[in-house]
Design a protein around this motif. Structure first.
Motif, PDB file in Angstrom:
ATOM      1  N   THR A  59       6.627  19.251  -9.166  1.00 56.55           N
ATOM      2  CA  THR A  59       5.267  18.898  -8.760  1.00 56.55           C
ATOM      3  C   THR A  59       4.214  19.842  -9.306  1.00 56.55           C
ATOM      4  N   ASP A  60       4.584  20.678 -10.252  1.00 58.64           N
ATOM      5  CA  ASP A  60       3.551  21.417 -10.975  1.00 58.64           C
ATOM      6  C   ASP A  60       2.692  20.471 -11.801  1.00 58.64           C
ATOM      7  N   THR A  61       3.317  19.394 -12.271  1.00 61.46           N
ATOM      8  CA  THR A  61       2.607  18.457 -13.150  1.00 61.46           C
ATOM      9  C   THR A  61       2.591  17.020 -12.643  1.00 61.46           C
ATOM     10  N   LEU A  62       3.331  16.744 -11.550  1.00 63.28           N
ATOM     11  CA  LEU A  62       3.450  15.378 -11.036  1.00 63.28           C
ATOM     12  C   LEU A  62       3.164  15.338  -9.542  1.00 63.28           C
ATOM     13  N   PRO A  63       2.596  14.224  -9.046  1.00 66.15           N
ATOM     14  CA  PRO A  63       2.559  14.035  -7.600  1.00 66.15           C
ATOM     15  C   PRO A  63       3.981  13.752  -7.112  1.00 66.15           C
ATOM     16  N   LYS A  64       4.206  13.979  -5.833  1.00 66.63           N
ATOM     17  CA  LYS A  64       5.556  13.831  -5.288  1.00 66.63           C
ATOM     18  C   LYS A  64       6.134  12.440  -5.542  1.00 66.63           C
ATOM     19  N   ALA A  65       5.283  11.424  -5.501  1.00 58.64           N
ATOM     20  CA  ALA A  65       5.760  10.047  -5.677  1.00 58.64           C
ATOM     21  C   ALA A  65       6.317   9.778  -7.069  1.00 58.64           C
ATOM     22  N   VAL A 117      -2.483   1.768  -4.494  1.00 60.78           N
ATOM     23  CA  VAL A 117      -1.841   3.080  -4.466  1.00 60.78           C
ATOM     24  C   VAL A 117      -2.920   4.135  -4.273  1.00 60.78           C
ATOM     25  N   ILE A 118      -2.798   4.902  -3.212  1.00 60.02           N
ATOM     26  CA  ILE A 118      -3.762   5.967  -2.957  1.00 60.02           C
ATOM     27  C   ILE A 118      -3.299   7.216  -3.687  1.00 60.02           C
ATOM     28  N   VAL A 119      -4.129   7.708  -4.588  1.00 56.00           N
ATOM     29  CA  VAL A 119      -3.763   8.821  -5.460  1.00 56.00           C
ATOM     30  C   VAL A 119      -4.712   9.990  -5.233  1.00 56.00           C
ATOM     31  N   GLY A 120      -4.249  11.186  -5.586  1.00 57.21           N
ATOM     32  CA  GLY A 120      -5.084  12.372  -5.435  1.00 57.21           C
ATOM     33  C   GLY A 120      -4.572  13.489  -6.316  1.00 57.21           C
ATOM     34  N   LEU A 137       0.860  -1.180   0.000  1.00 55.48           N
ATOM     35  CA  LEU A 137       0.000   0.000   0.000  1.00 55.48           C
ATOM     36  C   LEU A 137       0.895   1.228   0.000  1.00 55.48           C
ATOM     37  N   VAL A 138       0.678   2.115  -0.964  1.00 53.64           N
ATOM     38  CA  VAL A 138       1.508   3.310  -1.100  1.00 53.64           C
ATOM     39  C   VAL A 138       0.643   4.552  -0.989  1.00 53.64           C
ATOM     40  N   LEU A 139       1.053   5.491  -0.151  1.00 54.16           N
ATOM     41  CA  LEU A 139       0.392   6.792  -0.080  1.00 54.16           C
ATOM     42  C   LEU A 139       1.046   7.712  -1.102  1.00 54.16           C
ATOM     43  N   ALA A 140       0.341   7.997  -2.171  1.00 48.42           N
ATOM     44  CA  ALA A 140       0.913   8.789  -3.267  1.00 48.42           C
ATOM     45  C   ALA A 140      -0.018   9.919  -3.696  1.00 48.42           C
ATOM     46  N   ALA A 141      -0.774  10.451  -2.736  1.00 47.99           N
ATOM     47  CA  ALA A 141      -1.767  11.469  -3.066  1.00 47.99           C
ATOM     48  C   ALA A 141      -1.264  12.888  -2.871  1.00 47.99           C
TER      49      ALA A 141
END
Length: 250
Positions: free
Chosen positions: A18-24, A57-60, A4-8
């Motif tokens: 991170t203007d265009t990408l999540p930190k992950a 993967v939790i995304v946001g 389980l990955v927190l990637a939100a």
């Protein structure tokens, strides 16, 4: 057990990446260029190496970038990925984000923050610590010198966690929680309820406050010291430079 990955998270201190990408999905290769490994790549690689076959993967924030890479990541690492949407990723903190993954917890998980560069030995240490009725095991760095920003942990005489917070005198801490946890399936309901209490009280709380809520209710949380290993939580550009240096070794 699954990964389980927190990637939100947005990772605003890592702009312009991170203007265009999540930190992950910020590249952690030596040149910092598109196409190089990301923290998500490294984490999925670790999960594959310990024999996991499924990862949630939790995304946001900028979730479309993760959806666009889903098939390629599945093929590269031989994993089935399930993406879980966090509808409050840009408004609330990660206690709510982990709560969004509460159904995945029922399978038993190794949870990894989407901004932690670490070797597979961390997951191996957690797996080796299983058994004996342990339900939640935190990966703990007891070697690193601590300062104000770290998520500090106090371990009691019986080996169980008694306190977890950034707001602690570093001299009082046993070590730093590195953002990787083994959670057995039979802890899912209790953890989900604790997380709900935390984010309903204050949506800006970290999920580690859910761990504290559990301990305050009398639930035991164990720790597993990871030894003297190189790892980093990537919050800013200095961390990113360190992450690129470390990632080359793994």
């Amino acid at each position: 057990m699954i990964g389980l990955v927190l990637a939100a998270g947005a990772g605003r201190r890592l702009r312009p990446y991170t203007d265009t990408l999540p930190k992950a999905l910020v590249p952690v290769g030596p040149a910092g260029m598109e196409g190089e490994p990301t923290v998500l790549d490294l984490t999925l690689g670790n999960f594959a190496r310990i024999g996991l076959t499924e990862v949630a993967v939790i995304v946001g924030y900028r979730k479309e970038a993760v959806y666009a890479r889903q098939a390629a990541l599945e093929e590269k690492y031989g994993l089935k990925l399930t993406l879980i949407d966090n509808d409050k990723a840009e408004e609330w903190n990660n206690a709510y984000s982990l709560w969004c993954g509460r159904d995945a917890l029922k399978d038993g998980v190794i949870l990894a923050n989407g901004d932690t560069v670490h070797p597979v030995s961390v997951e191996e240490t957690l797996l080796a610590a299983r058994g004996g009725g342990k339900k939640i095991i935190l990966a703990l760095d007891t070697v690193k010198s601590l300062a104000d920003e770290e998520m500090k942990v106090v371990v009691g005489p019986d080996g169980g966690m008694t306190r977890i917070t950034k707001l602690m005198d570093p001299a009082e801490a046993t070590g730093e929680y590195i953002g990787v946890t083994l959670i057995e399936g039979d802890a899912a309901e209790a953890l989900g309820d604790a997380l709900k209490t935390v984010w309903e009280t204050d949506p800006q709380q970290f999920y580690e406050h859910g761990y504290q809520e559990l301990v305050d209710r009398g639930f035991r949380i164990d720790v597993a010291p990871i030894g003297d290993v190189d790892w980093v939580e990537i919050d800013n550009h200095d961390d990113l430079a360190k992450g690129r240096e470390i990632a080359c070794r793994y």
